[in-house]
Design a protein around this motif. Sequence first.
Motif, PDB file in Angstrom:
ATOM      1  N   ILE B 224       0.847  -1.207   0.000  1.00  0.00           N
ATOM      2  CA  ILE B 224       0.000   0.000   0.000  1.00  0.00           C
ATOM      3  C   ILE B 224       0.879   1.251   0.000  1.00  0.00           C
ATOM      4  O   ILE B 224       0.630   2.213  -0.729  1.00  0.00           O
ATOM      5  CB  ILE B 224      -0.955  -0.020   1.217  1.00  0.00           C
ATOM      6  N   LEU B 225       1.927   1.209   0.818  1.00  0.00           N
ATOM      7  CA  LEU B 225       2.817   2.376   0.910  1.00  0.00           C
ATOM      8  C   LEU B 225       3.576   2.621  -0.394  1.00  0.00           C
ATOM      9  O   LEU B 225       3.801   3.761  -0.794  1.00  0.00           O
ATOM     10  CB  LEU B 225       3.844   2.158   2.032  1.00  0.00           C
ATOM     11  N   SER B 228       0.909   3.682  -3.568  1.00  0.00           N
ATOM     12  CA  SER B 228       0.057   4.881  -3.513  1.00  0.00           C
ATOM     13  C   SER B 228       0.644   6.161  -4.108  1.00  0.00           C
ATOM     14  O   SER B 228      -0.083   6.913  -4.760  1.00  0.00           O
ATOM     15  CB  SER B 228      -0.393   5.130  -2.078  1.00  0.00           C
ATOM     16  N   PRO B 229       1.933   6.472  -3.910  1.00  0.00           N
ATOM     17  CA  PRO B 229       2.346   7.825  -4.315  1.00  0.00           C
ATOM     18  C   PRO B 229       2.416   8.072  -5.818  1.00  0.00           C
ATOM     19  O   PRO B 229       2.177   9.188  -6.252  1.00  0.00           O
ATOM     20  CB  PRO B 229       3.736   7.986  -3.705  1.00  0.00           C
ATOM     21  N   ILE B 340      -0.816  14.066  -2.063  1.00  0.00           N
ATOM     22  CA  ILE B 340      -0.300  12.939  -1.273  1.00  0.00           C
ATOM     23  C   ILE B 340      -0.976  12.865   0.097  1.00  0.00           C
ATOM     24  O   ILE B 340      -1.287  11.782   0.590  1.00  0.00           O
ATOM     25  CB  ILE B 340       1.234  13.078  -1.092  1.00  0.00           C
ATOM     26  N   MET B 341      -1.229  14.016   0.699  1.00  0.00           N
ATOM     27  CA  MET B 341      -1.827  14.007   2.040  1.00  0.00           C
ATOM     28  C   MET B 341      -3.222  13.379   1.994  1.00  0.00           C
ATOM     29  O   MET B 341      -3.606  12.621   2.892  1.00  0.00           O
ATOM     30  CB  MET B 341      -1.893  15.451   2.569  1.00  0.00           C
ATOM     31  N   ILE B 344      -2.749   9.740   1.843  1.00  0.00           N
ATOM     32  CA  ILE B 344      -2.354   9.179   3.152  1.00  0.00           C
ATOM     33  C   ILE B 344      -3.583   9.001   4.036  1.00  0.00           C
ATOM     34  O   ILE B 344      -3.770   7.959   4.675  1.00  0.00           O
ATOM     35  CB  ILE B 344      -1.307  10.097   3.835  1.00  0.00           C
ATOM     36  N   LEU B 345      -4.440  10.029   4.046  1.00  0.00           N
ATOM     37  CA  LEU B 345      -5.641   9.952   4.898  1.00  0.00           C
ATOM     38  C   LEU B 345      -6.557   8.812   4.453  1.00  0.00           C
ATOM     39  O   LEU B 345      -7.377   8.326   5.238  1.00  0.00           O
ATOM     40  CB  LEU B 345      -6.397  11.280   4.859  1.00  0.00           C
ATOM     41  N   LYS B 346      -6.426   8.389   3.199  1.00  0.00           N
ATOM     42  CA  LYS B 346      -7.278   7.290   2.722  1.00  0.00           C
ATOM     43  C   LYS B 346      -6.602   5.932   2.883  1.00  0.00           C
ATOM     44  O   LYS B 346      -7.277   4.933   3.156  1.00  0.00           O
ATOM     45  CB  LYS B 346      -7.623   7.518   1.242  1.00  0.00           C
ATOM     46  N   ILE B 347      -5.291   5.884   2.701  1.00  0.00           N
ATOM     47  CA  ILE B 347      -4.649   4.565   2.759  1.00  0.00           C
ATOM     48  C   ILE B 347      -4.446   4.082   4.197  1.00  0.00           C
ATOM     49  O   ILE B 347      -4.304   2.887   4.421  1.00  0.00           O
ATOM     50  CB  ILE B 347      -3.302   4.505   1.984  1.00  0.00           C
ATOM     51  N   VAL B 348      -4.456   5.007   5.150  1.00  0.00           N
ATOM     52  CA  VAL B 348      -4.299   4.563   6.549  1.00  0.00           C
ATOM     53  C   VAL B 348      -5.469   3.650   6.959  1.00  0.00           C
ATOM     54  O   VAL B 348      -5.251   2.529   7.435  1.00  0.00           O
ATOM     55  CB  VAL B 348      -4.124   5.766   7.503  1.00  0.00           C
ATOM     56  N   PRO B 349      -6.730   4.083   6.765  1.00  0.00           N
ATOM     57  CA  PRO B 349      -7.824   3.146   7.104  1.00  0.00           C
ATOM     58  C   PRO B 349      -7.814   1.880   6.252  1.00  0.00           C
ATOM     59  O   PRO B 349      -8.157   0.803   6.742  1.00  0.00           O
ATOM     60  CB  PRO B 349      -9.100   3.946   6.865  1.00  0.00           C
ATOM     61  N   LEU B 352      -5.244  -0.387   7.774  1.00  0.00           N
ATOM     62  CA  LEU B 352      -5.760  -0.938   9.033  1.00  0.00           C
ATOM     63  C   LEU B 352      -6.812  -2.011   8.761  1.00  0.00           C
ATOM     64  O   LEU B 352      -6.854  -3.050   9.443  1.00  0.00           O
ATOM     65  CB  LEU B 352      -6.364   0.182   9.896  1.00  0.00           C
TER      66      LEU B 352
ATOM     67  N   LEU C  19     -12.885   9.894   8.936  1.00  0.00           N
ATOM     68  CA  LEU C  19     -12.061   9.011   9.774  1.00  0.00           C
ATOM     69  C   LEU C  19     -12.612   8.945  11.200  1.00  0.00           C
ATOM     70  O   LEU C  19     -12.655   7.876  11.810  1.00  0.00           O
ATOM     71  CB  LEU C  19     -10.617   9.507   9.807  1.00  0.00           C
ATOM     72  N   MET C 150       0.677  21.657   0.626  1.00  0.00           N
ATOM     73  CA  MET C 150      -0.237  20.845  -0.172  1.00  0.00           C
ATOM     74  C   MET C 150      -1.041  21.715  -1.146  1.00  0.00           C
ATOM     75  O   MET C 150      -1.297  21.330  -2.274  1.00  0.00           O
ATOM     76  CB  MET C 150      -1.178  20.176   0.831  1.00  0.00           C
ATOM     77  N   VAL C 261       5.840  15.284   2.198  1.00  0.00           N
ATOM     78  CA  VAL C 261       4.747  14.799   3.043  1.00  0.00           C
ATOM     79  C   VAL C 261       4.878  13.278   3.229  1.00  0.00           C
ATOM     80  O   VAL C 261       4.675  12.744   4.323  1.00  0.00           O
ATOM     81  CB  VAL C 261       3.384  15.085   2.381  1.00  0.00           C
ATOM     82  N   TYR C 262       5.228  12.629   2.138  1.00  0.00           N
ATOM     83  CA  TYR C 262       5.286  11.175   2.191  1.00  0.00           C
ATOM     84  C   TYR C 262       6.442  10.705   3.063  1.00  0.00           C
ATOM     85  O   TYR C 262       6.321   9.720   3.793  1.00  0.00           O
ATOM     86  CB  TYR C 262       5.423  10.609   0.770  1.00  0.00           C
TER      87      TYR C 262
END
Lengths: 283, 414, 350
Positions: B224-225, B228-229, B340-341, B344-349, B352, C19, C150, C261-262
């Motif tokens: 996933i990491l 994603s980018p 990217i941010m 990140i907010l989407k790939i974290v859940p 998990l 979230l 961003m 950021v990454y």
Amino acid sequence: MLSLNRVSKQYGNFMALEEIDLEFTQGVYALLAPNGAGKTTLIKMLATLIFPTKGEILWNGDDIIALDAAYRDLIGYLPQDFGYYRNHTPREFLRYMAAVKCLKREQVAQRIDELLDLVGLSDVRDKKMRKFSGGMIQRVGIAQAMLNNPRILILDEPTAGLDPKERVRFRNLISSLSKDRIVILSTHIVSDIETIASSVILIKDRRLFAQDSPGSICQQLNGKIFETDAVDDLDIPHLLLTERQENGQTITRFASEQGSGEARSVTPNLEDVFLYVYRDEER
Amino acid sequence: MSLFFCEWKKIWNWRVVGLLFTFAALMWFLVLKVDVQNYKTLMTSAHYQREMFEKYGTTLEVEELDEYDIPGKMTAVEEELDNQISSDMLFTNHGIHTYKEYQTFMANGMDGMDEQAAERFFKLASQMDEQLWSNETRKGSQKLLVPPVGRLEMLAELQNRYAHYEQSSALHGLTRENQNHPVAAEAIRKIQSKHNNSLVPTALQGSVSRYASVVGVSAILMTILIVSPSLTRDRARNVYLLQYSSAAGRRILWIQLAAAVSSACIFSLVVIAVSAIPLLAAGMGDYFGVSMLFTSYSSLVFLYEITFAQYVLLLAGMIILLCAAAACFTFVLARFSTNIMNTILKIVPLGLAFWILYLGAISDTFTPFNMLFSSVLHGRMVMPELILCVVLAVVGVLTVVSILVRERKTDVSS
Amino acid sequence: MVYRYELKKLLLSPLLLTLTLLCVLANLTFLLVEHDNAPSPRQTNRPEDVLAAQDASIFDGYSAASIAESYIRWYRLEGTNAEHVRAKYDALQPVIDRKAAADEKPQLHFSGQVSDVHVLLFGKLLKFFSQEVGLLALLTALLSAVYEQMRGTESIVYASRVGRQVQLTKLWVTLSASAVLSLMVIGCSLLIFFALFDFAIPWQADVSSVFDHALGETKPFITWNDLTVAEYLWASLGISMGLAWLCALIGFAAGTGFRSVYAAFGACVLLFTAFDLVARSSLLPVGSMLKSAWGLNPMWLWKNSGTWFTDGRAEMLWANFERLGLCAYSILFASAVWGAYHLLRRREIH
């Protein structure tokens, strides 16, 4: 007075600007140089976004880095690549910018309305910016730069994306603003400079090449700019500048140390100066 | 093809490789190495089984069990224990001279004792226990690394597993649940028909399962990491406008998807291959041919008649499928992220969710303890973990394909 | 004024709100499953259990040294490490003696399901939501720290009067937004918990005498300080919130310090992985100062939320380790934030 004392900027082994000495008092200062010559570097140093490797930038004798917020309170800055919040309306965005510029709350609403009116965005003040054209976004950028009624207005390619009508309006605006402040702008659009700039700054080979009024700068090429419709017949060393169509003929403008045959001498303009000065880079 | 490699190069760069190595080093030194050491320790206390395996091969037939003579070996070890106990003052001072007497002493326990006497008994019992277990553990010989009492326990377990498997309470208990857990009942029937003859070491399945969980979850999260980018970067920098208006057009998304999914599959394959090396070095490869279906310590350990090699291949296949599914879902989320941010907010859940899914539904693979098998499906479905992985991969692929088909007609605004 | 705008940016972020909602939904699902699996209160609330519990006096004559010795045997500790563990439990003895002198009797609460409900509330739910709010705070901080980068507005914001000091305002905003989001998750989760499980809770009873066992172990549940059930709950919520702020500091330091950021996100992932894996590994022996010091990290604190305010088992050598860890790591990461801010002040914005 804003002054640069032997300012140099180096990125690793690359020297972007070298020993620049400049003084800004009141009026419009136009930075003219080809791409990559260091205009944006100089502008960003004036906006305190990057720092000189050597030398200092002073405002009334004080270093602008040491002045910190006191200096930034004096400037209005419009960057070349202007970022914005797509989901904000111009009014919301300007309110936020007013907050970071520490404007007094009671002044904010009126000032924003004035500026939106000035840049012709009153009708869309409450529309989300995500649907805005490039020109509209640029006008929001100009408005935010002027929010704090800055003593020093720093504009990096301000007219990019504006249509001719908007550009004329912007030029008039800058001209009126420059009466009691310093306006420093970098642009490729020579016509913007010719009409409003009180001083043109040319940077060549990383160093300051010239700083003078547009008229004086153009005068340096007096007697050296010619036009002809028979460029193939030219038998003297010359530098081709521009071409245009007129009455079915191709009129070629060129620079030369001496006239030739049917070529007629014309009054030099800033575009001629630009092409002449930077001919090496253009090769 | 060159475009495909360009997209591949966007995913794989030195910084990503560096991050992976750091993560892999952390995982190896702090988790996996310990797991391998634990497996080796468990195997040193299974040398009778190893002896049988070397002598009889992958299965233990009835006549071979008779020939191995577990009761005879138990008697010999008991004699060894009797000698040890009778020569130790800690035992003789309390009237204990044989292992039988020790067992009786411990079995009577603290019955009828007051609090102080019970405390004294507890202390004494601990000392005796420690004495029995530690007496010979530090002697140099490999065979004597396990003390007699340990060897006796091993032999008792083997006796229970191979000679008395039909009396196993677990078998009877599970048989009563035939109607609820038909798959387990079928497993028991097979074990009974083959006389629980698999010579698979008891520690093998648990060790591999734990190890695979760590490797699997890590591979999925890293996939996933990694994936994603690259797509998000194109969107954040408006490169996609150039891509869409180029000769490749929106077909580039398919190429990017191929690069992402192939990266996920190859990456997971490499992770599995590399992480298998220490296990093979620990001698697990010897057991590739043994059947995993057996009962041990009175409980059903595994549900299906497959060999260890098939089990390992299925585990590897499941991890690869999950990594591919994770890559597909990540691709979809990245497609709908402008920076990217946001990604990140989407790939974290998402990460998990995969983590919880693996631990909740995939770990303890093919055993009756798998939560999906026991708690959700109540033992009604064969290999539900594998089916889940296939379903997730298919859903992932279908989702991403539907998004890409829709993308052909989507208006693009920067 | 900047504070208000920055706070609005975070609290109205659709992704952060989603979230937060997901966290609440996860807790709701967990509690519904637990509710379905919970035995009927009547089964465990037998009169004889109540009477037996009233007769018991769990601290009378109880020796903390026995806990120490059982740990020493279990982990096969020797030398200094064993002495460290003994010393800690020696320090716990006066606490037990004081509780014994008070002659408190265990009471049956939560309709008789003392241990189960204690495990559910303090062992599981608290652990879940403290981890969730920590993660939320970390992501909130990352978002806040990189927001201008961003959106490409760094240059105009940093050239304004507030300039790069806006990052300090953003730090306070991050802490506030983390608190608000955490309160939403914790508040909703506790509301669901109390709505699903109908208990008469003796808020003023001593928590150490209410629950007869530490989570997952046979030793008594003993807190270093005299805390009532209500105080214990509030204190645990306070630690959860503190951990959320600590995570916010970590995220903010990474978001401000790293240009990418990454990379900032990757650094956070690696840091938390290292926290967890080193604590789990056998690199640091139980009973050593290093193990104990490492155990003060937020990952270990989360994983052992059920031991907050108690002895913290053999791994932890100091009393009040949760507050100690929170303070130590908060100072560490506040320093990291300060360092990152100074890096930002010197950073060139291209």
